[in-house]
Design a protein around this motif. Structure first.
Motif, PDB file in Angstrom:
ATOM      1  N   LEU A   1       0.837  -1.196   0.000  1.00 51.39           N
ATOM      2  CA  LEU A   1       0.000   0.000   0.000  1.00 51.39           C
ATOM      3  C   LEU A   1       0.874   1.249   0.000  1.00 51.39           C
ATOM      4  CD1 LEU A   1      -2.515  -1.026   2.821  1.00 51.39           C
ATOM      5  CD2 LEU A   1      -2.995  -1.038   0.364  1.00 51.39           C
ATOM      6  N   THR A   2       0.373   2.310  -0.605  1.00 49.77           N
ATOM      7  CA  THR A   2       1.025   3.603  -0.481  1.00 49.77           C
ATOM      8  C   THR A   2       0.562   4.248   0.826  1.00 49.77           C
ATOM      9  OG1 THR A   2      -0.760   4.804  -1.583  1.00 49.77           O
ATOM     10  CG2 THR A   2       0.995   3.880  -2.985  1.00 49.77           C
ATOM     11  N   LEU A   3       1.249   5.323   1.223  1.00 50.19           N
ATOM     12  CA  LEU A   3       0.837   6.033   2.439  1.00 50.19           C
ATOM     13  C   LEU A   3      -0.579   6.567   2.303  1.00 50.19           C
ATOM     14  CD1 LEU A   3       1.488   7.194   5.216  1.00 50.19           C
ATOM     15  CD2 LEU A   3       2.463   9.202   4.067  1.00 50.19           C
TER      16      LEU A   3
ATOM     17  N   LEU B   1      -7.155   7.579   9.711  1.00 50.74           N
ATOM     18  CA  LEU B   1      -6.345   8.351  10.652  1.00 50.74           C
ATOM     19  C   LEU B   1      -5.961   9.695  10.046  1.00 50.74           C
ATOM     20  CD1 LEU B   1      -3.936   5.535  11.901  1.00 50.74           C
ATOM     21  CD2 LEU B   1      -5.822   6.559  13.189  1.00 50.74           C
ATOM     22  N   PRO B   2      -5.731  10.718  10.883  1.00 50.02           N
ATOM     23  CA  PRO B   2      -5.233  11.996  10.372  1.00 50.02           C
ATOM     24  C   PRO B   2      -3.919  11.787   9.629  1.00 50.02           C
ATOM     25  CG  PRO B   2      -5.950  12.215  12.648  1.00 50.02           C
ATOM     26  CD  PRO B   2      -5.961  10.750  12.341  1.00 50.02           C
ATOM     27  N   PRO B   3      -3.729  12.430   8.486  1.00 51.35           N
ATOM     28  CA  PRO B   3      -2.515  12.206   7.685  1.00 51.35           C
ATOM     29  C   PRO B   3      -1.215  12.368   8.453  1.00 51.35           C
ATOM     30  CG  PRO B   3      -4.120  13.448   6.426  1.00 51.35           C
ATOM     31  CD  PRO B   3      -4.675  13.342   7.810  1.00 51.35           C
ATOM     32  N   SER B   4      -1.111  13.410   9.276  1.00 49.88           N
ATOM     33  CA  SER B   4       0.141  13.626  10.013  1.00 49.88           C
ATOM     34  C   SER B   4       0.398  12.509  11.017  1.00 49.88           C
ATOM     35  CB  SER B   4       0.103  14.977  10.723  1.00 49.88           C
ATOM     36  OG  SER B   4      -0.990  15.030  11.633  1.00 49.88           O
ATOM     37  N   THR B   5      -0.665  12.065  11.690  1.00 52.19           N
ATOM     38  CA  THR B   5      -0.531  10.963  12.651  1.00 52.19           C
ATOM     39  C   THR B   5      -0.147   9.676  11.948  1.00 52.19           C
ATOM     40  OG1 THR B   5      -2.186  11.941  14.118  1.00 52.19           O
ATOM     41  CG2 THR B   5      -1.743   9.587  14.381  1.00 52.19           C
ATOM     42  N   CYS B   6      -0.827   9.375  10.859  1.00 49.67           N
ATOM     43  CA  CYS B   6      -0.565   8.147  10.113  1.00 49.67           C
ATOM     44  C   CYS B   6       0.858   8.145   9.565  1.00 49.67           C
ATOM     45  CB  CYS B   6      -1.574   8.012   8.975  1.00 49.67           C
ATOM     46  SG  CYS B   6      -1.566   6.395   8.181  1.00 49.67           S
ATOM     47  N   GLN B   7       1.291   9.265   9.007  1.00 49.15           N
ATOM     48  CA  GLN B   7       2.641   9.349   8.451  1.00 49.15           C
ATOM     49  C   GLN B   7       3.690   9.120   9.529  1.00 49.15           C
ATOM     50  OE1 GLN B   7       3.642  13.141   6.712  1.00 49.15           O
ATOM     51  NE2 GLN B   7       5.242  12.246   5.445  1.00 49.15           N
TER      52      GLN B   7
ATOM     53  N   ASP C   1      10.384   2.247  -2.295  1.00 47.61           N
ATOM     54  CA  ASP C   1       9.985   3.471  -2.984  1.00 47.61           C
ATOM     55  C   ASP C   1       8.813   4.105  -2.225  1.00 47.61           C
ATOM     56  OD1 ASP C   1      10.101   5.463  -4.849  1.00 47.61           O
ATOM     57  OD2 ASP C   1       9.064   4.348  -6.414  1.00 47.61           O
ATOM     58  N   ASP C   2       7.628   4.196  -2.854  1.00 47.63           N
ATOM     59  CA  ASP C   2       6.499   4.833  -2.175  1.00 47.63           C
ATOM     60  C   ASP C   2       5.479   3.827  -1.663  1.00 47.63           C
ATOM     61  OD1 ASP C   2       5.531   4.001  -4.613  1.00 47.63           O
ATOM     62  OD2 ASP C   2       4.242   5.756  -4.914  1.00 47.63           O
ATOM     63  N   ARG C   3       5.857   2.554  -1.626  1.00 53.91           N
ATOM     64  CA  ARG C   3       4.927   1.509  -1.196  1.00 53.91           C
ATOM     65  C   ARG C   3       5.455   0.817   0.066  1.00 53.91           C
ATOM     66  NH1 ARG C   3       1.256   1.180  -5.110  1.00 53.91           N
ATOM     67  NH2 ARG C   3       0.254  -0.617  -4.190  1.00 53.91           N
ATOM     68  N   TYR C   4       4.504   0.366   0.893  1.00 54.36           N
ATOM     69  CA  TYR C   4       4.840  -0.300   2.147  1.00 54.36           C
ATOM     70  C   TYR C   4       4.248  -1.703   2.164  1.00 54.36           C
ATOM     71  CZ  TYR C   4       5.847   4.479   3.673  1.00 54.36           C
ATOM     72  OH  TYR C   4       6.351   5.745   3.763  1.00 54.36           O
TER      73      TYR C   4
END
Length: 278
Positions: A33-35, A44-50, A66-69
């Motif tokens: 998944l990407t962020l 979740l709030p973007p800042s918290t999730c990041q 890269d951009d995937r987890y």
């Protein structure tokens, strides 16, 4: 609820709940998944999730490409207690690399967790056209040679797979329990499994069992390749090599043939019991 020193434990519990939401956003259908996808799935709030995702990568719970987890190898290891007691990834690495070098195809080591199998180590093919595998990749047990090896030699695995459901991935996927039971018996007799387009169209694989110190099944070792390089004729050619290096991997983690012989009758009885009724 206050701790012994009077401090509240509410905040840590909330953090754990958020971490659980992130980890549960990954599935067999979406192993990477990407962020942004994680944020949408968890809410979740973007800042918290990041921030949490970044910390999970640092701690090994997630891997980033890269951009995937995807679920991290450390987490996979902890999810299969006992399997990695002797660090089989490290100890079997020479056998894995030898399998890649001798066949020319990508070699993978799989372990089971519940109704799924996970790639925990691999040696990539040097062919320009390959079948893609990544460490942490999660797949079903009933579709593919490695999964069927884990089913054939682990009496509890079949129960888990049937309970989860035998989903269809291609027209060649086995979804009938009686047919699958017959295939597993044939695999035990042959000592290996070969599959053709069971999980992905145009893909094939061959796998064999890896046994641990006490003779128990701990993993499956195999190769995967495009069907044009690994058809039925090539499977017959490479099956002895796969079995040979699976035996080598077993020896490297302490397996002794006499231990397997001592446990064989009990294992066969368990397999027969699960074949006749769960």
């Amino acid at each position: 609820m206050p701790d012994d020193d009077g401090r509240t434990s509410v905040v840590p519990v909330l953090v754990l709940r958020k971490i659980t939401q992130i980890l549960r956003s990954f599935s067999i259908e979406q192993p990477e998944l990407t962020l942004q996808q994680i944020i949408r799935t968890t809410g979740l709030p973007p800042s918290t999730c990041q921030r949490l995702v970044r910390n999970l990568v640092v701690e090994g719970f997630l891997d980033r490409d890269d951009d995937r987890y995807r679920i991290g190898l450390d987490f996979v290891q902890w999810a299969a207690p006992g399997t990695f007691g002797l660090d089989i990834v490290r100890l079997t690495r020479p056998a894995l690399q030898a399998l890649r070098d001798r066949t020319g195809e990508t070699a993978c080591l799989y372990v089971r967790h519940g109704p799924f199998r996970t790639v925990v180590s691999l040696a990539e093919s040097r062919h320009p056209v390959i079948r893609l595998f990544v460490v942490g990749m999660v797949m079903p047990l009933h579709a593919g040679s490695a999964g069927k090896v884990l089913l054939a030699w682990d009496p509890t695995a079949r129960q888990e797979a049937v309970r989860h459901g035998l989903g269809r991935f291609t027209e060649h996927t086995t979804v009938d329990i009686d047919e699958l039971t017959g295939q597993l018996a044939a695999i035990r007799r042959a000592g290996y499994a070969a599959s053709f387009e069971e999980r992905d169209a145009g893909a094939a694989s061959i796998s064999a069992p890896v046994f641990g110190l006490s003779g128990e099944l701990v993993a499956a070792l195999g190769i995967g390749a495009p069907l044009q390089r690994l058809g039925p004729a090539e499977a017959g050619r490479w099956a002895p090599t796969v079995m040979e290096l699976a035996r080598d991997a077993s020896r490297r983690i302490g397996f002794r043939a006499e231990m397997r012989a001592e446990n064989l009758s009990a294992s066969v009885a368990d397999v027969r019991a699960t074949a006749t009724g769960d």
